[in-house]
Design an enzyme around this catalytic site. Sequence first.
Site, PDB file in Angstrom:
ATOM      1  N   TYR A  10      68.280   0.734  40.927  1.00  0.00           N
ATOM      2  CA  TYR A  10      69.022   0.391  39.704  1.00  0.00           C
ATOM      3  C   TYR A  10      69.144   1.632  38.641  1.00  0.00           C
ATOM      4  CZ  TYR A  10      65.081  -3.353  40.431  1.00  0.00           C
ATOM      5  OH  TYR A  10      65.030  -4.367  40.395  1.00  0.00           O
ATOM      6  N   LYS A  22      65.020  -1.906  55.208  1.00  0.00           N
ATOM      7  CA  LYS A  22      66.579  -2.553  55.697  1.00  0.00           C
ATOM      8  C   LYS A  22      66.630  -1.457  56.565  1.00  0.00           C
ATOM      9  CE  LYS A  22      69.424  -6.368  55.581  1.00  0.00           C
ATOM     10  NZ  LYS A  22      68.150  -7.657  56.356  1.00  0.00           N
ATOM     11  N   ASP A  32      63.280  -8.425  54.366  1.00  0.00           N
ATOM     12  CA  ASP A  32      63.118  -9.445  54.651  1.00  0.00           C
ATOM     13  C   ASP A  32      61.814 -10.623  55.497  1.00  0.00           C
ATOM     14  OD1 ASP A  32      64.372  -8.277  56.614  1.00  0.00           O
ATOM     15  OD2 ASP A  32      65.954  -9.764  56.908  1.00  0.00           O
ATOM     16  N   ASP A  34      60.456  -4.183  43.603  1.00  0.00           N
ATOM     17  CA  ASP A  34      60.162  -4.842  42.444  1.00  0.00           C
ATOM     18  C   ASP A  34      59.605  -6.373  41.830  1.00  0.00           C
ATOM     19  OD1 ASP A  34      60.644  -6.201  39.813  1.00  0.00           O
ATOM     20  OD2 ASP A  34      62.724  -5.763  39.701  1.00  0.00           O
ATOM     21  N   ASP A  83      55.945  -8.507  43.137  1.00  0.00           N
ATOM     22  CA  ASP A  83      56.340 -10.126  41.964  1.00  0.00           C
ATOM     23  C   ASP A  83      55.888 -11.119  42.474  1.00  0.00           C
ATOM     24  OD1 ASP A  83      56.488  -9.346  39.517  1.00  0.00           O
ATOM     25  OD2 ASP A  83      58.585 -10.357  39.300  1.00  0.00           O
TER      26      ASP A  83
END
Length: 362
Positions: free
Chosen positions: A142, A191, A223, A247, A251
């Site tokens: 980001y 990852k 994942d 992020d 959620d």
Amino acid sequence: MQKTIAVIRGDGIGPEIVDQALLVLDRISGLYGHEFTYIDVDMGGCAIDKYGDPLPEEMLQKCLAADSVLLGAVGGPKWNQVPGPMRPEKGLLRLRAGMEVYSNNRPAKIWPQLASASPLKPQIVEKGIDFLIVRELTGGIYFGRHDTFTEDGRTVAVDELRYSEDEIRRIGRIGFETARKRGGKLCSVEKSNVLDSSRLWKKVMHELADEYPDVVLTDMLVDNCAMQIVKDPGQFDVIVTENMFGDILSDEASMITGSIGMIPSSSLGDTSRGLYEPIHGSAPDIAGKDLANPIGTILAAAMMLRYSFDMAAEADCVESAVSAALDQGFRTGDILPPNSDGLTLVGCREMGRRIIENMKKG
Ligand code: NAD
């Protein structure tokens, strides 16, 4: 102990829910002999109305001078037409930047009394869900270079994912310290089978592990983690991960708990001063009607006690009282199931009163 708390009531339901959290803190000071001083801070739409600025410098300085900051929520339709840099949310972004917080911490907990609100199967929920996600907040994709350009006649877009070892180390420390204050288990999510930034992430986490022999560190690919959060969430205590993974996972984690009105969060940096708030917004649709659930904000105050003030017993006292009020069947509208036999619908103030009634020194 003496502590100064900057209090940002904000907009919409903010003032109602924060008032209940302050009454809970007052009860804690009465029970445990602490002295909390509250400093009022205007931020968001109310500050735009008063000063034409969502966070005047003087207000930011009040927050920086306090031991911690408690926030309700900001924003609402009244300020939707305000130009970008002066929007209520900009006040929040400036506050986070000014406080230099780089870690967002969000618990995912299913209260057994509200288990039916979870979209997960009862046999998964029954095992218990109580973990916390520590998300890096100021680095990663980001904040990397963003570019859209033309190459060989086609439009191409690039977003750069960049982390330095010191950025990883400082968020890693928050992960380890948080695990130390909870169940002693830290899962580092990355990852590393594909990304260099993740390989560096994993290396730094394992270097840090030597300093925290009392914390059990495990690694998980992002994942797999997304799957495990719905398949077997009971395995987690604390998850630490980078900005974008955090992020998405936070959620996902808040969805499995069932209600937005119950979830607190904290943002921390290098000092013990943190920013504590519920994860929901200012809920303008129910503002001023005594309908809001104050529990997310009350639990945010409990997080402040635990993580900024090192008051674990006091935090336990608040959390046990929330549990007791739920056991007694008190529910605000957002957590009242369709079959509400044996439950009592209460407003924001009454929920606060019932929680305070249940607070006992442990
Ligand atoms: P919201 O979280 O305010 O509300 C979503 C829904 O959940 C609404 O139906 C609301 O009534 C309900 N709800 C939220 N909190 C509740 C509570 N404590 N008790 C009972 N019900 C609750 O999200 P939104 O409607 O998308 O946003 C409203 C405003 O809040 C916007 O201006 C947005 O920008 C702002 N916002 C602020 C923050 C913040 O201050 N940190 C975060 C998110 C949104």
